[in-house]
Write a protein that holds these residues in place. Structure first.
Motif, PDB file in Angstrom:
ATOM      1  N   VAL A 183       3.946   0.818   8.347  1.00 43.07           N
ATOM      2  CA  VAL A 183       4.929   1.273   7.597  1.00 43.07           C
ATOM      3  C   VAL A 183       5.429   2.762   8.047  1.00 43.07           C
ATOM      4  O   VAL A 183       4.630   3.746   8.168  1.00 43.07           O
ATOM      5  CB  VAL A 183       4.417   1.519   6.007  1.00 43.07           C
ATOM      6  N   SER A 184       6.580   2.969   8.343  1.00 42.14           N
ATOM      7  CA  SER A 184       7.392   4.221   8.914  1.00 42.14           C
ATOM      8  C   SER A 184       7.179   5.457   7.800  1.00 42.14           C
ATOM      9  O   SER A 184       6.887   4.933   6.650  1.00 42.14           O
ATOM     10  CB  SER A 184       8.657   4.141   9.488  1.00 42.14           C
ATOM     11  N   ALA A 185       7.329   6.685   8.192  1.00 37.98           N
ATOM     12  CA  ALA A 185       7.299   7.558   7.344  1.00 37.98           C
ATOM     13  C   ALA A 185       8.547   7.724   6.524  1.00 37.98           C
ATOM     14  O   ALA A 185       8.639   7.783   5.266  1.00 37.98           O
ATOM     15  CB  ALA A 185       7.335   9.110   8.011  1.00 37.98           C
ATOM     16  N   ALA A 186       9.704   7.131   7.239  1.00 36.81           N
ATOM     17  CA  ALA A 186      10.941   7.100   6.439  1.00 36.81           C
ATOM     18  C   ALA A 186      10.792   5.789   5.297  1.00 36.81           C
ATOM     19  O   ALA A 186      11.408   6.142   4.308  1.00 36.81           O
ATOM     20  CB  ALA A 186      12.121   6.545   7.433  1.00 36.81           C
ATOM     21  N   ASP A 187      10.250   4.773   5.432  1.00 33.82           N
ATOM     22  CA  ASP A 187       9.994   3.725   4.723  1.00 33.82           C
ATOM     23  C   ASP A 187       9.231   4.321   3.460  1.00 33.82           C
ATOM     24  O   ASP A 187       9.471   3.978   2.282  1.00 33.82           O
ATOM     25  CB  ASP A 187       9.687   2.566   5.309  1.00 33.82           C
ATOM     26  N   ARG A 188       8.213   5.079   3.861  1.00 34.25           N
ATOM     27  CA  ARG A 188       7.253   5.430   2.662  1.00 34.25           C
ATOM     28  C   ARG A 188       7.955   6.291   1.866  1.00 34.25           C
ATOM     29  O   ARG A 188       7.772   6.538   0.574  1.00 34.25           O
ATOM     30  CB  ARG A 188       5.793   6.165   3.427  1.00 34.25           C
ATOM     31  N   ALA A 189       8.843   7.095   2.226  1.00 31.36           N
ATOM     32  CA  ALA A 189       9.674   8.238   1.632  1.00 31.36           C
ATOM     33  C   ALA A 189      10.612   7.318   0.708  1.00 31.36           C
ATOM     34  O   ALA A 189      10.801   7.609  -0.635  1.00 31.36           O
ATOM     35  CB  ALA A 189      10.580   9.138   2.442  1.00 31.36           C
ATOM     36  N   VAL A 190      11.011   6.215   1.038  1.00 30.18           N
ATOM     37  CA  VAL A 190      12.055   5.424   0.360  1.00 30.18           C
ATOM     38  C   VAL A 190      11.127   4.957  -0.751  1.00 30.18           C
ATOM     39  O   VAL A 190      11.474   4.939  -1.883  1.00 30.18           O
ATOM     40  CB  VAL A 190      12.746   4.503   1.285  1.00 30.18           C
ATOM     41  N   GLN A 191      10.028   4.279  -0.491  1.00 35.92           N
ATOM     42  CA  GLN A 191       9.086   4.051  -1.532  1.00 35.92           C
ATOM     43  C   GLN A 191       8.700   4.951  -2.605  1.00 35.92           C
ATOM     44  O   GLN A 191       8.663   4.644  -3.881  1.00 35.92           O
ATOM     45  CB  GLN A 191       7.543   3.290  -1.082  1.00 35.92           C
ATOM     46  N   ARG A 192       8.497   6.101  -2.204  1.00 41.09           N
ATOM     47  CA  ARG A 192       8.257   7.178  -2.980  1.00 41.09           C
ATOM     48  C   ARG A 192       9.230   7.268  -4.312  1.00 41.09           C
ATOM     49  O   ARG A 192       9.195   7.513  -5.306  1.00 41.09           O
ATOM     50  CB  ARG A 192       7.791   8.548  -2.273  1.00 41.09           C
ATOM     51  N   PHE A 204       0.758  -1.172   0.050  1.00 41.40           N
ATOM     52  CA  PHE A 204       0.018   0.147  -0.073  1.00 41.40           C
ATOM     53  C   PHE A 204       0.691   1.139  -0.007  1.00 41.40           C
ATOM     54  O   PHE A 204       0.315   2.376  -0.409  1.00 41.40           O
ATOM     55  CB  PHE A 204      -1.052   0.004   1.124  1.00 41.40           C
ATOM     56  N   ALA A 205       2.065   1.184   0.411  1.00 41.78           N
ATOM     57  CA  ALA A 205       2.932   2.384   0.562  1.00 41.78           C
ATOM     58  C   ALA A 205       3.436   2.506  -1.093  1.00 41.78           C
ATOM     59  O   ALA A 205       3.468   3.589  -1.446  1.00 41.78           O
ATOM     60  CB  ALA A 205       4.120   2.198   1.366  1.00 41.78           C
ATOM     61  N   ARG A 206       3.535   1.607  -1.505  1.00 41.65           N
ATOM     62  CA  ARG A 206       3.958   1.551  -3.107  1.00 41.65           C
ATOM     63  C   ARG A 206       2.731   2.134  -3.704  1.00 41.65           C
ATOM     64  O   ARG A 206       3.004   2.940  -4.724  1.00 41.65           O
ATOM     65  CB  ARG A 206       4.306   0.339  -3.516  1.00 41.65           C
ATOM     66  N   ILE A 207       1.533   1.610  -3.463  1.00 39.95           N
ATOM     67  CA  ILE A 207       0.420   2.167  -4.250  1.00 39.95           C
ATOM     68  C   ILE A 207       0.149   3.695  -4.103  1.00 39.95           C
ATOM     69  O   ILE A 207      -0.071   4.758  -4.793  1.00 39.95           O
ATOM     70  CB  ILE A 207      -1.027   1.460  -3.935  1.00 39.95           C
ATOM     71  N   GLU A 208       0.545   4.114  -2.656  1.00 45.15           N
ATOM     72  CA  GLU A 208       0.571   5.415  -2.430  1.00 45.15           C
ATOM     73  C   GLU A 208       1.367   6.200  -3.253  1.00 45.15           C
ATOM     74  O   GLU A 208       0.974   7.323  -3.922  1.00 45.15           O
ATOM     75  CB  GLU A 208       0.780   5.634  -0.860  1.00 45.15           C
ATOM     76  N   ALA A 209       2.486   5.772  -3.507  1.00 43.97           N
ATOM     77  CA  ALA A 209       3.594   6.377  -4.255  1.00 43.97           C
ATOM     78  C   ALA A 209       3.140   6.320  -5.542  1.00 43.97           C
ATOM     79  O   ALA A 209       3.424   7.264  -6.428  1.00 43.97           O
ATOM     80  CB  ALA A 209       5.010   5.980  -4.038  1.00 43.97           C
ATOM     81  N   LEU A 210       2.543   5.408  -6.079  1.00 46.17           N
ATOM     82  CA  LEU A 210       2.132   5.213  -7.670  1.00 46.17           C
ATOM     83  C   LEU A 210       1.004   6.174  -7.836  1.00 46.17           C
ATOM     84  O   LEU A 210       1.178   6.903  -8.933  1.00 46.17           O
ATOM     85  CB  LEU A 210       1.979   3.922  -7.959  1.00 46.17           C
ATOM     86  N   PHE A 219       9.143  14.723 -15.141  1.00 45.76           N
ATOM     87  CA  PHE A 219       9.796  13.469 -14.451  1.00 45.76           C
ATOM     88  C   PHE A 219      10.534  13.678 -13.384  1.00 45.76           C
ATOM     89  O   PHE A 219      10.976  12.895 -12.398  1.00 45.76           O
ATOM     90  CB  PHE A 219      10.899  12.967 -15.721  1.00 45.76           C
ATOM     91  N   ALA A 220      11.272  14.877 -13.376  1.00 46.86           N
ATOM     92  CA  ALA A 220      12.057  15.213 -12.112  1.00 46.86           C
ATOM     93  C   ALA A 220      11.387  15.332 -10.853  1.00 46.86           C
ATOM     94  O   ALA A 220      11.672  14.874  -9.867  1.00 46.86           O
ATOM     95  CB  ALA A 220      12.693  16.534 -12.399  1.00 46.86           C
ATOM     96  N   ARG A 221      10.092  15.713 -10.943  1.00 49.63           N
ATOM     97  CA  ARG A 221       9.240  15.735  -9.725  1.00 49.63           C
ATOM     98  C   ARG A 221       8.943  14.305  -9.313  1.00 49.63           C
ATOM     99  O   ARG A 221       8.685  14.128  -8.170  1.00 49.63           O
ATOM    100  CB  ARG A 221       8.029  16.617  -9.863  1.00 49.63           C
ATOM    101  N   ILE A 222       8.698  13.675 -10.238  1.00 46.86           N
ATOM    102  CA  ILE A 222       8.236  12.104 -10.013  1.00 46.86           C
ATOM    103  C   ILE A 222       9.214  11.450  -9.375  1.00 46.86           C
ATOM    104  O   ILE A 222       9.097  10.800  -8.489  1.00 46.86           O
ATOM    105  CB  ILE A 222       7.597  11.447 -11.305  1.00 46.86           C
ATOM    106  N   GLN A 223      10.582  11.878  -9.842  1.00 50.46           N
ATOM    107  CA  GLN A 223      11.867  10.865  -9.422  1.00 50.46           C
ATOM    108  C   GLN A 223      12.237  11.098  -8.260  1.00 50.46           C
ATOM    109  O   GLN A 223      12.473  10.245  -7.440  1.00 50.46           O
ATOM    110  CB  GLN A 223      12.818  11.222 -10.432  1.00 50.46           C
ATOM    111  N   VAL A 224      12.154  12.500  -7.804  1.00 52.42           N
ATOM    112  CA  VAL A 224      12.526  12.800  -6.426  1.00 52.42           C
ATOM    113  C   VAL A 224      11.174  12.403  -5.451  1.00 52.42           C
ATOM    114  O   VAL A 224      11.331  12.518  -4.231  1.00 52.42           O
ATOM    115  CB  VAL A 224      12.892  13.931  -6.390  1.00 52.42           C
ATOM    116  N   GLY A 225      10.169  11.933  -5.869  1.00 55.62           N
ATOM    117  CA  GLY A 225       9.069  11.406  -4.883  1.00 55.62           C
ATOM    118  C   GLY A 225       8.224  12.797  -4.192  1.00 55.62           C
ATOM    119  O   GLY A 225       7.832  12.556  -3.163  1.00 55.62           O
TER     120      GLY A 225
END
Length: 261
Positions: A214-223, A159-165, A252-258
């Motif tokens: 899932v922690s905030a740090a882990d979610r940031a990594v997923q983003r 779900f963290a990945r789906i949040e990011a996607l 793309f730059a904004r997407i890539q940095v999450g």
């Protein structure tokens, strides 16, 4: 008489070939990346796409040939994402009902219905756009991308990945809406509606991921990770974004940095 029949054969054959190509085209358009998740229904007052389609004719929103070709380049990738999301949310809603978590299950089922509306909207545009010659390869590439999102991770991480996607999708829809808004085309309304839905889905997935530990740090990594993979998926089609008036580099730059929606 014999000569007349011989002369008529090429015309008949040509007509048959044209009809066959149209059938193949329709089949390609209707082929799905993922099977239908089930029967979903959105009440008419909430189905913004039906209202949009009733308000505008194709003549109100059809683009120039080059722009329609560019849009046709991107739509197969976007459609695969909507179909994948329907499967995910339908599956999780069913799982939650088995655990008597009706409120959250209802929330996910509503998202499934909204993703189905997005699919119908994008499919409607697809039927008016040229079909890319390599549509099957594009669809397979997108399938692989979305299938890999669920592999080797816990439910919370998924779900963290789906949040990011969904954050990435919202960013893309916003860029397209902005491009069409400048020309006064009603396509801006369509892409804005999808963007607003996706932004709300980001919030639901975020809450669910947090609830599942899932922690905030882990979610940031997923983003950042998902953002990089989305950019890799889209980079071959940068020219299509450009053809629609969207500068792909800052997008793309904004997407890539999450960047969070």
């Amino acid at each position: 008489m014999t000569m007349e029949r011989v002369l008529q054969v090429p015309a008949i054959t040509s007509q048959w070939q044209d009809a066959s190509l149209e059938v193949q085209r329709r089949s390609s358009l209707r082929a799905r990346c993922f099977p239908l998740a089930g029967t979903v229904s959105v009440p008419v007052p909430e189905n913004w796409f039906e209202q949009w389609r009733g308000q505008y004719t194709p003549g109100d929103w059809l683009l120039a040939d080059a722009e329609m070709e560019a849009l046709g380049e991107l739509l197969p990738l976007l459609l695969c994402g909507e179909q994948s999301a329907q499967c995910l949310f339908a599956r999780e809603a069913e799982s939650l009902r088995r655990r008597d978590r009706e409120v959250l299950a209802d929330t996910l089922q509503r998202i499934e219905s909204e993703e189905a509306v997005h699919e119908h909207a994008l499919q409607y545009l697809t039927e008016a756009a040229p079909v890319p010659g390599d549509i099957r390869q594009r669809r397979r590439r997108a399938q692989q991308f979305y299938l890999e999102l669920a592999r080797g991770v816990s439910l919370g991480e998924h779900f963290a990945r789906i949040e990011a996607l969904d954050s990435c999708v919202s960013r893309i829809m916003h860029a397209l809406a902005q491009a069409f808004r400048g020309s006064g085309l009603p396509l801006a309304e369509l892409f804005t509606a999808i963007k607003l839905d996706e932004a709300r889905h980001v919030g639901v997935c975020r809450r669910y991921a947090i609830e599942l530990g899932v922690s905030a740090a882990d979610r940031a990594v997923q983003r950042r990770q998902i953002g990089g993979r989305v950019v890799a998926l889209l980079e071959p089609y940068a020219a299509a974004f450009d053809g629609l008036g969207v500068d792909p580099e800052p997008l793309f730059a904004r997407i890539q940095v999450g960047v969070v929606v």
